[in-house]
Design an enzyme around this catalytic site. Structure first.
Site, PDB file in Angstrom:
ATOM      1  N   ASP A  98       4.143  -1.670  -5.608  1.00 34.17           N
ATOM      2  CA  ASP A  98       3.264  -0.683  -5.388  1.00 34.17           C
ATOM      3  C   ASP A  98       2.447  -0.286  -6.391  1.00 34.17           C
ATOM      4  O   ASP A  98       2.696  -0.232  -7.662  1.00 34.17           O
ATOM      5  CB  ASP A  98       4.031   0.642  -5.281  1.00 34.17           C
ATOM      6  CG  ASP A  98       4.220   1.437  -3.616  1.00 34.17           C
ATOM      7  OD1 ASP A  98       3.002   1.796  -3.672  1.00 34.17           O
ATOM      8  OD2 ASP A  98       5.067   1.618  -2.955  1.00 34.17           O
ATOM      9  N   ASP A 199      -1.236   2.821  -2.903  1.00 33.81           N
ATOM     10  CA  ASP A 199      -0.601   4.281  -2.624  1.00 33.81           C
ATOM     11  C   ASP A 199      -1.806   5.021  -2.531  1.00 33.81           C
ATOM     12  O   ASP A 199      -2.889   5.126  -3.418  1.00 33.81           O
ATOM     13  CB  ASP A 199       0.507   4.679  -3.532  1.00 33.81           C
ATOM     14  CG  ASP A 199       1.053   5.947  -3.340  1.00 33.81           C
ATOM     15  OD1 ASP A 199       1.625   6.124  -2.176  1.00 33.81           O
ATOM     16  OD2 ASP A 199       0.626   6.895  -3.978  1.00 33.81           O
ATOM     17  N   GLU A 256      -2.941   2.222   1.506  1.00 32.82           N
ATOM     18  CA  GLU A 256      -2.239   3.551   2.460  1.00 32.82           C
ATOM     19  C   GLU A 256      -3.496   4.104   2.775  1.00 32.82           C
ATOM     20  O   GLU A 256      -4.052   4.986   1.592  1.00 32.82           O
ATOM     21  CB  GLU A 256      -1.191   4.031   1.620  1.00 32.82           C
ATOM     22  CG  GLU A 256      -0.638   4.960   2.525  1.00 32.82           C
ATOM     23  CD  GLU A 256       0.245   6.037   1.483  1.00 32.82           C
ATOM     24  OE1 GLU A 256       1.230   6.641   2.204  1.00 32.82           O
ATOM     25  OE2 GLU A 256      -0.217   6.382   0.238  1.00 32.82           O
ATOM     26  N   ASP A 326       8.540   6.908   3.854  1.00 28.02           N
ATOM     27  CA  ASP A 326       8.117   8.258   3.922  1.00 28.02           C
ATOM     28  C   ASP A 326       8.292   9.052   5.164  1.00 28.02           C
ATOM     29  O   ASP A 326       7.950   9.895   5.546  1.00 28.02           O
ATOM     30  CB  ASP A 326       6.450   8.360   3.675  1.00 28.02           C
ATOM     31  CG  ASP A 326       6.233   8.434   2.305  1.00 28.02           C
ATOM     32  OD1 ASP A 326       7.011   8.680   1.617  1.00 28.02           O
ATOM     33  OD2 ASP A 326       5.061   7.987   1.902  1.00 28.02           O
TER      34      ASP A 326
END
Length: 565
Positions: A98, A199, A256, A326
């Site tokens: 990430d 992210d 994302e 999430d």
């Protein structure tokens, strides 16, 4: 379009804190992941994506990074990470990490310097602004609720944060800051990581900060999502990111991309000059989130997924997913407890066989469900806690707020992985950092490995079928039975082969009728109910959450049709 390794791969997301604990301290860690690599290889996984493992004070469970080049001690050491990377590669798998570059922790050395005084060299690594008449610079509401501004008493200015006040946003207008970020990314690439999930990347560019939003009666801060999401000018930074870091290696990148519409998506992922290989779209997640307030329409699911399939066809590539760290568990959104196996496998087939690269989130492959928590004190997620406080202040009854969180909280996806029916589901020998779902004695890996009809073994078969049949990877997508209220069906066509995926996403029987193609057991690849082994048919009744996958040669299809007229 090019045939590339990451298009043919199956990805698996690991939420490190909840996957496997090797030390007995109740927290998942890197050595715990290493101990389960053979399980992932046997499942059929090609690429593992791990959530942030960097040093962090854990305000937002690792998404608030205080050191990009070190490992959170709870998770292990850099040597443990290098060993994980080595062990993944030994098994012919790949590892992506990430990349959180919209913001840092407020304990990152950059921010500590930035807030030390107004003329510090790193002051403009972050976004600072003076208030207006003893108020925040504007009335924008953040993603976690409340103001996007936090007052700093030392320097008497406000800093900008989209998420928690402990997660100050980096200032991408600052070239020196960007160079530090690129240097850090290249540092990880030099160590052999195979790519990144990036992210909150659609938020790095902000609109003019003097702009206010029209006030809503009774609200101090107003939704300003479009002011900090995919704002014009963002591609200057994205192209530079690609040129100075991401393009230097044969890696895979997944952005994302909250707020990026299907019409804008080709700019982000087109094969010629897009920024990333894939993006995670939020349109379906927004629909899932709405289930806290009203029932989800199957027609809406079909419309959204089909739209993304068609817009990116021959232009870009879809990241296929229905769960992540999430969002709540999919079987608790679209499935049914009475038909847990059937609904989990039906939903899996629905998304997995579309055109794109499928992602599996840990526990999804065994049908893990939402967790039942009775009080806000049992929750860990900062977003859930801030939601609770906001709604209680607004006068919403506690019972209603807790019901909404039970359906929508991010903590639903973060309960420990359920490995067996022993203490703590085999996750840890100590006290788990977060509650284990009470249904672990029934829903766990060990039980399902023994059951040939289990959700886990369905996933294994499904992954194998996709790997062995390129029609499920590169085939063109076409939805059929567009207006059916409960059946989601589509075809995939590639080089003389056709596949059909049929899913009844309801708790009642549904009549499938499609006169163009007759289906037979000899063409049947996979399903979650026994089917008739003799008849050719253009119609049949699908049981609750029944799914069927067929494959036939396009020429054979014509001959089969004529032969059985």
């Amino acid at each position: 379009m090019k045939q590339l390794w990451w298009k043919e791969a199956v990805f698996y997301e690991i939420y490190v804190r909840s996957f496997m604990d090797s030390t007995g301290d109740g927290i998942g860690d890197l050595k715990g992941i290493i101990s389960k690599l053979d399980y992932l290889k046997d499942l059929g996984i090609d690429v593992i994506w791990i959530s942030p493992m960097y040093r962090s004070p854990n305000c937002d469970n690792g998404y608030d990074i205080s050191d990009y080049r070190d490992i959170l001690p709870e998770f292990g050491t850099l040597d443990d990470f290098y060993d994980l990377l080595k062990q993944v590669h030994v098994r012919d798998m790949k590892l992506i990490i990430d990349l959180v570059i919209n913001h840092t922790s407020d304990l990152h050395p950059w921010f500590i310097e930035s807030r030390s005084c107004r003329n510090n060299s790193k002051r403009n690594f972050y976004i600072w602004k003076q208030g207006i008449k003893n108020k925040e610079p504007n009335n924008w509401k953040g993603i976690f609720g409340g103001s996007v501004w936090e007052y700093d008493r030392n320097t008497k200015e406000y800093y900008f944060h989209l998420f928690s006040k402990n997660q100050p946003d980096l200032n991408w207008e600052n070239g020196k800051m960007r160079e530090e970020i690129y240097d850090m990314i290249n540092w990880w690439l030099e160590r052999g990581v195979d790519g990144f999930r990036i992210d909150a990347i659609s938020h790095i560019k902000k609109d003019v900060l003097d702009k206010k939003m029209p006030y809503v009666k009774g609200e101090r801060y107003v939704d300003a999502f479009e002011r900090y999401t995919n704002v014009q000018g963002i591609f200057y930074y994205l192209k530079e990111l690609k040129e100075k870091a991401l393009n230097k290696y044969d890696i895979v990148t997944v952005g994302e991309a909250n707020g990026v519409t299907v019409e804008q998506a080709p700019l982000w992922v087109n094969e010629k000059d897009g920024i990333f290989n894939m993006i995670f779209q939020f349109e379906l997640l927004d629909l899932f989130e709405s289930q806290s307030y009203h029932k989800i329409s199957i027609l809406d699911i079909k419309r959204i997924l089909s739209k993304w399939q068609k817009v990116l066809e021959n232009k870009g590539w879809n990241a296929l997913f229905i769960e992540n760290h999430d969002v709540p568990r999919i079987v608790s959104i679209l499935g049914d407890n009475e038909y847990l196996r059937e609904s989990a496998t039906c939903i899996a087939a629905m998304y997995f066989m579309m055109k794109g690269t499928p992602f599996i989130y840990q526990g999804q492959e065994i049908g893990m469900t939402n967790i039942k928590l009775e009080d806000i004190e049992e929750y860990n997620d900062i977003k859930s806690k801030e939601f609770y406080c906001t709604k209680i202040k607004e006068g919403v009854p506690k019972e209603k707020v807790m019901k909404i969180l039970g359906l929508s909280s991010r903590d639903n996806a973060r309960s420990p992985m359920q490995w067996n029916d022993k203490k703590n589901a085999g996750f840890t020998t100590g006290i788990p950092w977060f509650s284990v779902n009470e249904n672990y004695k029934k829903i766990n890996v060990e039980n399902q490995l023994k059951d040939s009809k289990s959700i886990l073994n369905f996933y294994k078969k499904m992954i194998s079928i996709r790997r062995e049949n390129k029609v499920f990877i590169y085939g063109n997508y076409k939805m059929i039975l567009k207006d059916h209220m409960s059946i989601f069906a589509y075809t995939r066509t590639f080089k003389g082969e056709k596949a059909i995926v049929i899913c009844n996403l309801s708790v009642v029987n549904a009549l499938y009728r499609y006169d163009t193609i007759k289906l037979n057991y000899s063409n049947f690849l996979l399903g979650n109910y026994p089917i008739d082994k003799e008849k050719y048919a253009t119609e049949f009744v699908l049981k609750p959450y029944e799914t069927r996958i067929y494959k036939l040669n396009c020429l054979e299809e014509d001959s089969v049709w004529k032969k059985n007229m």
